[in-house]
Each structure stands twice: as C-alpha cells, then as structure tokens.
Design an enzyme around this catalytic site. Structure first.
Site, PDB file in Angstrom:
ATOM      1  N   ARG A 100     -10.615  17.431 -17.226  1.00  0.00           N
ATOM      2  CA  ARG A 100     -10.787  17.084 -18.103  1.00  0.00           C
ATOM      3  C   ARG A 100     -11.149  15.615 -16.506  1.00  0.00           C
ATOM      4  O   ARG A 100     -10.438  15.214 -16.173  1.00  0.00           O
ATOM      5  CB  ARG A 100     -10.140  16.216 -18.920  1.00  0.00           C
ATOM      6  CG  ARG A 100     -10.786  15.105 -19.684  1.00  0.00           C
ATOM      7  CD  ARG A 100      -9.800  14.180 -20.289  1.00  0.00           C
ATOM      8  NE  ARG A 100      -9.080  13.669 -19.866  1.00  0.00           N
ATOM      9  CZ  ARG A 100      -8.574  12.272 -20.885  1.00  0.00           C
ATOM     10  NH1 ARG A 100      -8.706  12.567 -21.963  1.00  0.00           N
ATOM     11  NH2 ARG A 100      -7.977  11.220 -20.427  1.00  0.00           N
ATOM     12  N   TYR A 140      -8.944   2.493 -20.040  1.00  0.00           N
ATOM     13  CA  TYR A 140      -8.509   3.608 -21.144  1.00  0.00           C
ATOM     14  C   TYR A 140      -8.038   5.284 -20.023  1.00  0.00           C
ATOM     15  O   TYR A 140      -9.356   5.652 -20.148  1.00  0.00           O
ATOM     16  CB  TYR A 140      -9.137   3.822 -22.702  1.00  0.00           C
ATOM     17  CG  TYR A 140      -7.206   4.485 -23.349  1.00  0.00           C
ATOM     18  CD1 TYR A 140      -6.164   4.273 -23.484  1.00  0.00           C
ATOM     19  CD2 TYR A 140      -7.846   6.120 -23.527  1.00  0.00           C
ATOM     20  CE1 TYR A 140      -5.218   4.898 -24.221  1.00  0.00           C
ATOM     21  CE2 TYR A 140      -6.865   7.022 -24.166  1.00  0.00           C
ATOM     22  CZ  TYR A 140      -5.643   6.320 -23.999  1.00  0.00           C
ATOM     23  OH  TYR A 140      -4.387   6.855 -24.736  1.00  0.00           O
ATOM     24  N   ASP A 191     -13.809  12.858 -22.133  1.00  0.00           N
ATOM     25  CA  ASP A 191     -13.222  12.118 -23.154  1.00  0.00           C
ATOM     26  C   ASP A 191     -13.761  10.846 -23.182  1.00  0.00           C
ATOM     27  O   ASP A 191     -13.414   9.731 -22.835  1.00  0.00           O
ATOM     28  CB  ASP A 191     -11.682  12.134 -23.393  1.00  0.00           C
ATOM     29  CG  ASP A 191     -11.587  12.011 -25.052  1.00  0.00           C
ATOM     30  OD1 ASP A 191     -11.498  11.229 -25.379  1.00  0.00           O
ATOM     31  OD2 ASP A 191      -9.940  12.058 -24.921  1.00  0.00           O
ATOM     32  N   HIS A 242     -13.184   9.238 -26.135  1.00  0.00           N
ATOM     33  CA  HIS A 242     -12.530   8.094 -26.760  1.00  0.00           C
ATOM     34  C   HIS A 242     -12.978   7.384 -28.185  1.00  0.00           C
ATOM     35  O   HIS A 242     -12.842   6.274 -27.995  1.00  0.00           O
ATOM     36  CB  HIS A 242     -11.484   7.010 -26.119  1.00  0.00           C
ATOM     37  CG  HIS A 242     -10.138   7.939 -25.107  1.00  0.00           C
ATOM     38  ND1 HIS A 242     -10.454   7.849 -23.965  1.00  0.00           N
ATOM     39  CD2 HIS A 242      -9.336   8.820 -25.396  1.00  0.00           C
ATOM     40  CE1 HIS A 242      -9.703   8.636 -23.178  1.00  0.00           C
ATOM     41  NE2 HIS A 242      -8.673   9.132 -23.839  1.00  0.00           N
ATOM     42  N   GLU A 291     -15.688  14.467 -25.867  1.00  0.00           N
ATOM     43  CA  GLU A 291     -14.730  14.722 -26.819  1.00  0.00           C
ATOM     44  C   GLU A 291     -14.592  13.098 -27.161  1.00  0.00           C
ATOM     45  O   GLU A 291     -15.238  12.510 -26.750  1.00  0.00           O
ATOM     46  CB  GLU A 291     -13.379  14.655 -26.427  1.00  0.00           C
ATOM     47  CG  GLU A 291     -12.267  14.288 -27.472  1.00  0.00           C
ATOM     48  CD  GLU A 291     -11.154  14.569 -26.151  1.00  0.00           C
ATOM     49  OE1 GLU A 291     -10.900  15.808 -24.843  1.00  0.00           O
ATOM     50  OE2 GLU A 291     -10.005  14.275 -26.572  1.00  0.00           O
ATOM     51  N   GLU A 319      -8.572  15.046 -32.433  1.00  0.00           N
ATOM     52  CA  GLU A 319      -7.351  14.601 -31.615  1.00  0.00           C
ATOM     53  C   GLU A 319      -6.650  13.913 -32.999  1.00  0.00           C
ATOM     54  O   GLU A 319      -5.200  13.781 -32.944  1.00  0.00           O
ATOM     55  CB  GLU A 319      -6.767  14.814 -31.272  1.00  0.00           C
ATOM     56  CG  GLU A 319      -8.300  13.154 -30.212  1.00  0.00           C
ATOM     57  CD  GLU A 319      -7.473  12.738 -29.096  1.00  0.00           C
ATOM     58  OE1 GLU A 319      -7.377  13.097 -27.946  1.00  0.00           O
ATOM     59  OE2 GLU A 319      -6.943  11.193 -28.573  1.00  0.00           O
ATOM     60  N   ARG A 336     -10.096  19.895 -32.440  1.00  0.00           N
ATOM     61  CA  ARG A 336      -8.824  19.344 -31.770  1.00  0.00           C
ATOM     62  C   ARG A 336      -7.822  18.865 -32.604  1.00  0.00           C
ATOM     63  O   ARG A 336      -6.953  18.669 -32.133  1.00  0.00           O
ATOM     64  CB  ARG A 336      -9.692  18.424 -31.161  1.00  0.00           C
ATOM     65  CG  ARG A 336     -10.463  18.973 -30.055  1.00  0.00           C
ATOM     66  CD  ARG A 336     -10.496  17.291 -28.722  1.00  0.00           C
ATOM     67  NE  ARG A 336      -9.921  17.522 -28.568  1.00  0.00           N
ATOM     68  CZ  ARG A 336      -8.566  17.110 -27.681  1.00  0.00           C
ATOM     69  NH1 ARG A 336      -8.730  18.093 -26.956  1.00  0.00           N
ATOM     70  NH2 ARG A 336      -7.608  15.856 -26.995  1.00  0.00           N
ATOM     71  N   GLU A 356      -5.050  21.897 -24.047  1.00  0.00           N
ATOM     72  CA  GLU A 356      -5.677  20.358 -23.469  1.00  0.00           C
ATOM     73  C   GLU A 356      -3.750  20.617 -22.900  1.00  0.00           C
ATOM     74  O   GLU A 356      -2.493  21.000 -23.362  1.00  0.00           O
ATOM     75  CB  GLU A 356      -5.964  18.798 -23.956  1.00  0.00           C
ATOM     76  CG  GLU A 356      -5.160  17.840 -23.126  1.00  0.00           C
ATOM     77  CD  GLU A 356      -5.361  16.365 -24.167  1.00  0.00           C
ATOM     78  OE1 GLU A 356      -5.554  16.864 -25.264  1.00  0.00           O
ATOM     79  OE2 GLU A 356      -5.860  16.121 -23.615  1.00  0.00           O
ATOM     80  N   TRP A 408     -10.199   1.520 -30.397  1.00  0.00           N
ATOM     81  CA  TRP A 408      -9.172   1.967 -29.872  1.00  0.00           C
ATOM     82  C   TRP A 408      -9.522   2.836 -28.831  1.00  0.00           C
ATOM     83  O   TRP A 408     -10.533   3.991 -29.058  1.00  0.00           O
ATOM     84  CB  TRP A 408      -7.983   2.862 -30.911  1.00  0.00           C
ATOM     85  CG  TRP A 408      -7.450   3.193 -29.832  1.00  0.00           C
ATOM     86  CD1 TRP A 408      -6.068   2.309 -29.364  1.00  0.00           C
ATOM     87  CD2 TRP A 408      -6.767   4.283 -29.355  1.00  0.00           C
ATOM     88  NE1 TRP A 408      -5.535   2.750 -28.331  1.00  0.00           N
ATOM     89  CE2 TRP A 408      -6.188   4.145 -28.515  1.00  0.00           C
ATOM     90  CE3 TRP A 408      -8.106   4.974 -29.287  1.00  0.00           C
ATOM     91  CZ2 TRP A 408      -5.615   5.666 -27.060  1.00  0.00           C
ATOM     92  CZ3 TRP A 408      -7.328   5.767 -28.505  1.00  0.00           C
ATOM     93  CH2 TRP A 408      -6.207   6.479 -27.262  1.00  0.00           C
TER      94      TRP A 408
HETATM   95  O1  EZ4 Z   1      -4.858   8.919 -26.358  1.00  0.00           O
HETATM   96  O2  EZ4 Z   1      -2.247  11.400 -27.462  1.00  0.00           O
HETATM   97  O3  EZ4 Z   1      -7.311  14.003 -25.006  1.00  0.00           O
HETATM   98  N1  EZ4 Z   1      -6.638  13.344 -25.227  1.00  0.00           N
HETATM   99  C1  EZ4 Z   1      -6.585  12.017 -25.499  1.00  0.00           C
HETATM  100  C2  EZ4 Z   1      -4.818  11.542 -25.447  1.00  0.00           C
HETATM  101  C3  EZ4 Z   1      -4.758  10.324 -26.604  1.00  0.00           C
HETATM  102  C4  EZ4 Z   1      -3.192  10.065 -27.351  1.00  0.00           C
HETATM  103  C5  EZ4 Z   1      -2.910   8.868 -28.109  1.00  0.00           C
HETATM  104  O4  EZ4 Z   1      -1.929   8.985 -28.771  1.00  0.00           O
HETATM  105  O5  EZ4 Z   1      -7.323  11.165 -25.655  1.00  0.00           O
HETATM  106  O6  EZ4 Z   1      -4.789  10.899 -24.166  1.00  0.00           O
HETATM  107 CO    CO Z   2      -8.533  12.370 -26.733  1.00  0.00          CO
END
Ligand code: EZ4
Ligand code: CO
Length: 403
Positions: free
Chosen positions: A148, A160, A211, A213, A237, A263, A284, A340, A403
């Site tokens: 990733r 992040y 990802d 997020h 993702e 997730e 996921r 993962e 977030w």
């Molecule tokens: O942000 O598990 O794909 N993995 C992620 C993780 C999540 C954390 C949040 O608790 O996006 O790093």
């Molecule tokens: Co993620």
C-alpha cells in the site's frame, strides 16, 4: 458440554491499548477474543464486563451460533461498533475453545485450507514520493507481493497514514485528538505522481494499493480512480464514506479501478447494497468489529455470490488475536482476496505469543489447536491503559472534516 465458568476482560497497553476477553470452561480450557475498538476501548470493556459476561456464565461454550444469536437478537439494541466488537470477542474466544477441545486449528473447523497461505499487503509510507518508493522497495525485498502506498501531501503538515520522522506509524498518538489539515485539491494532485513513479521504479509484478480514508466525494473518487487506471492499482480503499451505500454507484459509473471498503463495518447490513449491486470488489470487514468469525463468514458468503472477495483490515490496533482469526478465516474462505498486515511491535508480540507466521509475502495461521494465540498476563499487567485518540481533520478554513 463445555460449561463457561468464568470470563474476564484484560486491558493492556504495550505501546498501544488492547482489550482481550478471556473465557474459561469447566474443563479448564481457555479461549481468547480480541475486543479492541481504537479510541473507545473502555466502552467495549464495560459492555462485556457489565452486560455480556453475566449472561455467559453457565452456558455451553460449544454452542457458538446460539450464543451469537442470543447476544445479537437478544439485545434490543442491535449493531453498532461497541455491541458488535463485544460479540466479536465472545465469538473468537468460543472458536478458540472449540479448536482446543477438538485438537485442531480453527481453519480446519471452518472447512480446512483453501490455499497454501494468505497473501498480505504491507504499508509503504513516506513524507515524500521518494521516501514512499524507498519503503516500497524495502517491502518488495522482504518478499511482499503487494504494497500500500501513502505519501505526504505537499503543503499539508501531517498526512494521515504517514509516520512522523523517525517514528513508527501509530495513528492513535495523543491523549486528546490532534488536529490535522486536509485539502482535497492538494491531495488529488499528489496521488498520480506517486503511482507513476512507483510503476517506473517497481515495475508491474507487484500489487499496489492506496487508502483514501473516506476523504473524497463520490465524483472526486471517480476522477481519482480514472486517473489511477493506467497504473493498474490492486484497489482504491475507502474512497468515500459508505453510510450511503448508493454513493458507490457514482464511483462505479466513472472508473474501472477495483474498490475496497468496510474496515468500519459492523454487520452485513453495512454492505448489503454494496454487495448486491456489485458496487465494490473487496469487502474489508474486521473479525473483531463485525461480530467475529461467525458473522464475517456470513458477509463473505453473500459477497461470494457476487464475485466480491475479502480483504480484511489488519492494522496494529487489532490485536494478534484478531490477526490470527483473520488468517484462519482467510486460509479457509473460498473468496479470499488479500489480508492487510501492519506488523505489531516486538513488545506486543511478547504480550501475545502466537503461532502465525510470515514468509515470502504470505501468512499462515499455524497449526496449534484453536486460534494459536496466548496472552502473557504478567507482562500485560505491566502496561496500564493509556487513553489515546486518532487525529481529527479540518479543512484549511477550519471546517471539521471526515476523519
Ligand atoms: O485507520 O486501523 O487500512 N487501514 C487503516 C487503519 C485505520 C486504523 C483506525 O483504527 O485505514 O490504519
Ligand atoms: Co484503511
């Protein structure tokens, strides 16, 4: 009958918080379940201690399905991360017990191995594209078949998914949430050059993942997916928040890039429309947060009807007990996609000695009876719970963002 005679919650913080449920039967068989919900750990601990454990005492540990239904249907308040993580912990612990009583690793009880091992993807992070590529090269050298890629966004102080210089990546980094800035425009400009460089340096024999997020709107995600298509990502993702599952229709209308999400899902209801309309390619759901092996198997069975594969969350905030459960699940489930892997610290591994292992980009749960994870309670007791939160994000004008 394997009567449940005691159950208790163990909280430890070997570098980060973990909540573990320990169930014991009248024959002295012990099962472990992960109950860790990042940043909300004590809510699950209380749900278990105050509301679930009293209902478990005296029940037959072998009746996994019945206990699952009892805790799910029997509570007036269904679903939600706290409830489903609690049920997930009980479920894992009961599968662990059943395996130990049978003398078999849990994957054997789930139908046996469908493959030799579970392909995993690692995280390559860096403040710059160059640093991220270097981290990716290091992963490929360790045998990873999938990586990733996340790089710092030029113009944003912290991104992040990217570690601070010299530190190991741990998102829950403060006793009150830190605030980070987000700019969709800056971010969108940064991803294509990262993938362009990655293909140039790494070639085409490694799977590359990314990802988002949950930070884009559906139409922005559609554009990013389209722009990334020439570099053939394995998946994109969490491209947009999935409360509104229909939002993924818009992404699908604009790109053929494979989509992964889930997730933060708790039950099959979070994914029902996504699966039935084939709006995603990988689901996921996490063993702990989506009701344990019993329920995640059900999600996978529905997904399989629609050619959707699994790609379980495997971050460091899930304990080694969840990692083990995910590997027993991944080894046995017909429609496994990828798993993962964010390796835990040595200290975490010392608190949770385990049978699973990594080799050449693949993981295997091991052949110890049950899930194959123990807890060193003496060591665990040395590390007291420490409140820790994930950061929050604001736009450059101060608006609170996803977030
Ligand atoms: O942000 O598990 O794909 N993995 C992620 C993780 C999540 C954390 C949040 O608790 O996006 O790093
Ligand atoms: Co993620």
């Amino acid at each position: 009958m394997a009567e449940i005679v005691s159950a208790r919650v163990i909280i430890t913080c070997p570098g980060r918080n973990f909540v573990t449920l320990r169930i014991e039967t009248s024959d002295g068989v012990v099962g472990l379940g992960d109950a860790t919900l990042n940043g909300r750990e004590l809510a699950v601990a209380s749900y278990l201690t105050d509301h679930v454990i009293p209902c478990l005492i005296g029940r037959d540990a072998h009746r996994i399905e019945d206990i699952w239904q009892y805790l799910y249907r029997g509570a007036y308040w269904r679903r939600g991360p706290v409830t489903m993580s609690s049920i997930g912990a009980v479920d894992m612990a009961l599968w662990d017990i059943k395996g130990k009583v049978a003398g078999l690793p849990v994957y054997q009880l789930l139908g046996g191995a469908s493959r030799d091992g579970c392909m995993v993807y690692g995280h390559a992070n860096g403040a710059t594209i160059e640093e991220t590529i270097e981290a990716a090269i290091a992963h490929v050298e360790q045998g990873y078949k999938a990586v990733r890629l996340q790089a710092g966004v030029p113009g944003l102080k912290a991104t992040y998914g990217v570690a601070k210089p010299g530190q190991r990546y741990e998102p829950a980094d403060a006793s009150l949430p830190t605030e980070s800035l987000w700019s969709t425009e800056r971010y969108m400009r940064s991803v294509v050059p990262l993938f362009e460089k990655a293909r140039e340096v790494l070639g085409w024999d490694v799977h590359l993942l990314h990802d988002v997020h949950h930070r884009l709107t559906p139409i922005e995600a559609g554009r990013l997916g389209k722009d990334l298509e020439p570099f053939r990502p394995f998946w994109l993702e969490d491209a947009t928040p999935a409360e509104n599952q229909a939002a993924f229709r818009i992404i699908r209308q604009h790109t053929t890039v494979p989509l992964a999400v889930g997730e933060i899902f708790n039950t099959v209801w979070d994914a029902k429309q996504l699966i039935e309309e084939q709006l995603i390619d990988y689901v996921r759901a996490t063993i702990v947060h989506a009701g344990g092996l019993t329920h995640v198997r059900r999600i996978a069975a529905l997904a399989d009807l629609y050619q959707i594969r699994t790609g379980c969350h495997g971050a460091t905030d899930l304990s080694p007990v969840t990692m083990a459960a995910a590997l027993h699940f991944g080894l046995s489930v017909p429609n496994f996609g990828i798993q993962e892997l964010m390796p835990h610290t040595e200290l975490t591994d010392a608190v949770f000695p385990h049978a699973y292992s990594y080799k050449h980009g693949m993981m295997h749960p091991g052949d110890k009876p049950g899930l194959g994870v123990e807890i060193d309670e003496k060591l665990a007791a040395k590390y007291e719970y420490k409140r820790a939160y994930l950061p929050v994000a604001r736009l450059e004008d101060g608006t609170m963002f996803n977030w």
